[in-house]
Design a protein around this motif. Structure first.
Motif, PDB file in Angstrom:
ATOM      1  N   THR A  27       0.835  -1.201   0.000  1.00  0.00           N
ATOM      2  CA  THR A  27       0.000   0.000   0.000  1.00  0.00           C
ATOM      3  C   THR A  27       0.867   1.248   0.000  1.00  0.00           C
ATOM      4  O   THR A  27       0.626   2.182  -0.765  1.00  0.00           O
ATOM      5  N   ALA A  28       1.890   1.269   0.831  1.00  0.00           N
ATOM      6  CA  ALA A  28       2.753   2.452   0.932  1.00  0.00           C
ATOM      7  C   ALA A  28       3.437   2.745  -0.396  1.00  0.00           C
ATOM      8  O   ALA A  28       3.505   3.908  -0.821  1.00  0.00           O
ATOM      9  N   ASP A  29       3.933   1.733  -1.067  1.00  0.00           N
ATOM     10  CA  ASP A  29       4.598   1.938  -2.360  1.00  0.00           C
ATOM     11  C   ASP A  29       3.622   2.474  -3.400  1.00  0.00           C
ATOM     12  O   ASP A  29       3.960   3.356  -4.188  1.00  0.00           O
ATOM     13  N   ARG A  32       2.954   6.124  -2.648  1.00  0.00           N
ATOM     14  CA  ARG A  32       4.107   6.936  -3.073  1.00  0.00           C
ATOM     15  C   ARG A  32       4.117   7.145  -4.581  1.00  0.00           C
ATOM     16  O   ARG A  32       4.378   8.245  -5.060  1.00  0.00           O
ATOM     17  N   ASP A  48       9.314  10.176   2.378  1.00  0.00           N
ATOM     18  CA  ASP A  48       8.099  10.230   3.199  1.00  0.00           C
ATOM     19  C   ASP A  48       7.988  11.539   3.962  1.00  0.00           C
ATOM     20  O   ASP A  48       6.916  11.913   4.402  1.00  0.00           O
ATOM     21  N   ASP A  91       4.198  10.806   4.417  1.00  0.00           N
ATOM     22  CA  ASP A  91       3.987   9.766   5.419  1.00  0.00           C
ATOM     23  C   ASP A  91       2.591   9.825   6.033  1.00  0.00           C
ATOM     24  O   ASP A  91       2.010   8.798   6.371  1.00  0.00           O
ATOM     25  N   ILE A  94       0.254   8.162   3.524  1.00  0.00           N
ATOM     26  CA  ILE A  94       0.424   6.708   3.638  1.00  0.00           C
ATOM     27  C   ILE A  94      -0.317   6.183   4.864  1.00  0.00           C
ATOM     28  O   ILE A  94      -1.031   5.180   4.783  1.00  0.00           O
ATOM     29  N   SER A  98      -3.333   3.590   4.530  1.00  0.00           N
ATOM     30  CA  SER A  98      -3.073   2.281   5.142  1.00  0.00           C
ATOM     31  C   SER A  98      -4.071   1.989   6.257  1.00  0.00           C
ATOM     32  O   SER A  98      -4.585   0.872   6.364  1.00  0.00           O
TER      33      SER A  98
END
Length: 112
Positions: A27-29, A32, A48, A91, A94, A98
């Motif tokens: 999810t984070a990738d 981004r 981030d 961040d 994210i 998330s």
């Protein structure tokens, strides 16, 4: 790198895939990649700690577009304005996405 528009992601521009996240992508990738693709002033390397407005050049309209693209990319319900207060860095974006995805998974909600 060209900044993508909302319409790019929804008309097959290839920046934001429709449907569920690809299994090998976190999810984070994915967040981004979307933020970087939509940043009016994209850096050579995204961190981030980058601030959406000051570092990446987002204005209020572009932030709204980013929100819509993220909601659609992750099949999330619309965010309320109060949920977005304080989301100023990559961040934080994210963490918001998330957390929302995890909450939907835990409750067994079916994505739209």
């Amino acid at each position: 790198m060209r900044a993508a528009s909302c319409s790019d992601s929804m008309t097959g521009g290839g920046l934001v895939p429709d449907g569920p996240a690809v299994a090998d992508t976190t999810t984070a990738d994915k967040v981004r990649r979307i933020v970087l693709a939509m940043a009016p002033q994209p850096p050579a390397e995204l961190s981030d700690e980058h601030r959406l407005v000051e570092d990446l050049g987002f204005d209020s309209l572009r932030l709204m577009e980013l929100t819509v693209v993220l909601e659609r990319a992750f099949a999330l319900p619309r965010f309320r304005p109060e949920e977005l207060v304080g989301v100023r860095r990559v961040d934080a974006v994210i963490a918001l996405i998330s957390g929302t995805v995890a909450a939907a998974d835990a409750s067994g909600e079916v994505p739209r």
